[in-house]
Scaffold this motif. Sequence first.
Motif, mmCIF file in Angstrom:
data_model
loop_
_atom_site.group_PDB
_atom_site.id
_atom_site.type_symbol
_atom_site.label_atom_id
_atom_site.label_comp_id
_atom_site.label_asym_id
_atom_site.label_seq_id
_atom_site.Cartn_x
_atom_site.Cartn_y
_atom_site.Cartn_z
ATOM 1 N N SER A 41 0.904 -1.074 0.144
ATOM 2 C CA SER A 41 -0.021 -0.314 0.054
ATOM 3 C C SER A 41 0.835 1.355 0.123
ATOM 4 O O SER A 41 2.095 0.960 0.381
ATOM 5 N N GLY A 43 0.799 6.112 0.543
ATOM 6 C CA GLY A 43 0.304 6.808 1.945
ATOM 7 C C GLY A 43 1.494 6.361 3.288
ATOM 8 O O GLY A 43 2.620 5.347 3.393
ATOM 9 N N SER A 44 1.019 6.756 4.358
ATOM 10 C CA SER A 44 2.132 7.108 5.767
ATOM 11 C C SER A 44 1.678 5.852 6.559
ATOM 12 O O SER A 44 2.658 5.351 7.163
ATOM 13 N N PRO A 46 1.115 2.172 6.423
ATOM 14 C CA PRO A 46 2.033 1.057 6.506
ATOM 15 C C PRO A 46 3.640 1.353 7.011
ATOM 16 O O PRO A 46 4.507 0.189 6.346
ATOM 17 N N ARG A 76 1.689 6.978 -7.148
ATOM 18 C CA ARG A 76 1.959 8.599 -7.681
ATOM 19 C C ARG A 76 2.513 8.631 -9.332
ATOM 20 O O ARG A 76 3.741 7.954 -9.711
ATOM 21 N N MET A 147 -6.989 3.346 3.792
ATOM 22 C CA MET A 147 -7.745 4.144 3.589
ATOM 23 C C MET A 147 -8.097 5.121 3.805
ATOM 24 O O MET A 147 -7.661 5.982 5.191
ATOM 25 N N ARG A 182 -2.662 8.702 -11.112
ATOM 26 C CA ARG A 182 -2.434 7.539 -10.628
ATOM 27 C C ARG A 182 -2.447 6.639 -11.332
ATOM 28 O O ARG A 182 -3.099 6.672 -11.984
HETATM 29 C C1 6PG Z 1 -1.756 6.139 -1.727
HETATM 30 C C2 6PG Z 1 -2.474 5.212 -0.863
HETATM 31 C C3 6PG Z 1 -3.617 5.372 -0.035
HETATM 32 C C4 6PG Z 1 -4.068 5.244 1.188
HETATM 33 C C5 6PG Z 1 -4.705 6.403 1.956
HETATM 34 C C6 6PG Z 1 -4.627 6.134 3.146
HETATM 35 O O1 6PG Z 1 -1.319 5.956 -2.868
HETATM 36 O O2 6PG Z 1 -2.287 7.626 -1.316
HETATM 37 O O3 6PG Z 1 -2.478 4.333 -1.784
HETATM 38 O O4 6PG Z 1 -5.005 5.098 -1.140
HETATM 39 O O5 6PG Z 1 -3.466 4.484 1.792
HETATM 40 O O6 6PG Z 1 -4.335 7.478 1.257
HETATM 41 O O7 6PG Z 1 -3.301 7.421 3.502
HETATM 42 P P1 6PG Z 1 -2.688 7.633 4.876
HETATM 43 O O8 6PG Z 1 -2.232 6.084 5.324
HETATM 44 O O9 6PG Z 1 -1.357 8.503 4.571
HETATM 45 O O10 6PG Z 1 -3.560 7.975 5.640
#
Ligand code: 6PG
Length: 254
Positions: A41, A43-44, A46, A76, A147, A182
């Motif tokens: 995944s 985002g931050s 993980p 991205r 999410m 994206r």
């Molecule tokens: C991305 C992710 C996205 C992310 C959610 C939660 O590329 O940003 O795949 O789906 O999982 O936006 O992001 P956070 O973990 O930063 O809250």
Amino acid sequence: MTSEVLITAGAGELHRAAARLFVEAAGAAAGPKGTFTVALSGGSTPRGVYALLAEDPSIRTSVPWEHTDFFWSDERCVPPDHPDSNYRTAWEVMLSKVPVPPQNIHRVRGESEDPQAEAAAYETVIRETLSLVTDHRPSFDLILLGMGADGHTASLFPGSEALRERSRLVVATRVESLRAPRITFTLPLINAARHIVILVSGKDKAEALSRVHDPSPGAAPLPAGLVRPFDGELTWVVDEDAAGLLGSGTLPPP
Ligand code: 6PG
């Protein structure tokens, strides 16, 4: 589909629970078939999981790194060294520190001038690398997802055309709310996984999580609520802050 929600006291316990699920999925796959395919995944949330996998001795030694193929469930459209790159996060926090063969790291070329062509090329790599399930669909052993506060997952945002994709496994999409392109897995690929783990942390996600798990009658489902594996397992790993609005009785006891 089997589904469960694990509620953890805080983000640290969420990371540890997710790392445990990662190791379990790796063992369940690499044992019988000798390989483990996982989509990370972005985002931050993980980051803490990736750090544990790379740095906690009891966890690191349990991952079959040499037999693991890493993909990303979305990316991205930026170069791999860009601060927003999901590949860069995973590389810096985990992949640069573990013995994964370079050819097993399948990054999305976010720098491509033609995201749709890159999406198609990425889908080809997935089809060539993954074992197929009964209906000839590629099936990841594990897909990690997050999410957003709006209920998006991967780069499938509310109202996105990509949510209606039923044949392509990876598409380029424009996220209007971010005014950014994206590349993302679609639901047919996500829901073909043997195990999906969705990580949700923080109070800002509580409203969306409650709408996913306790949808109002007639309300359009949020993208994360459309993650329903055809035959696999779905595990939500959420911390107490994110779980704060979940109705009582909607969850199995912790
Ligand atoms: C991305 C992710 C996205 C992310 C959610 C939660 O590329 O940003 O795949 O789906 O999982 O936006 O992001 P956070 O973990 O930063 O809250």
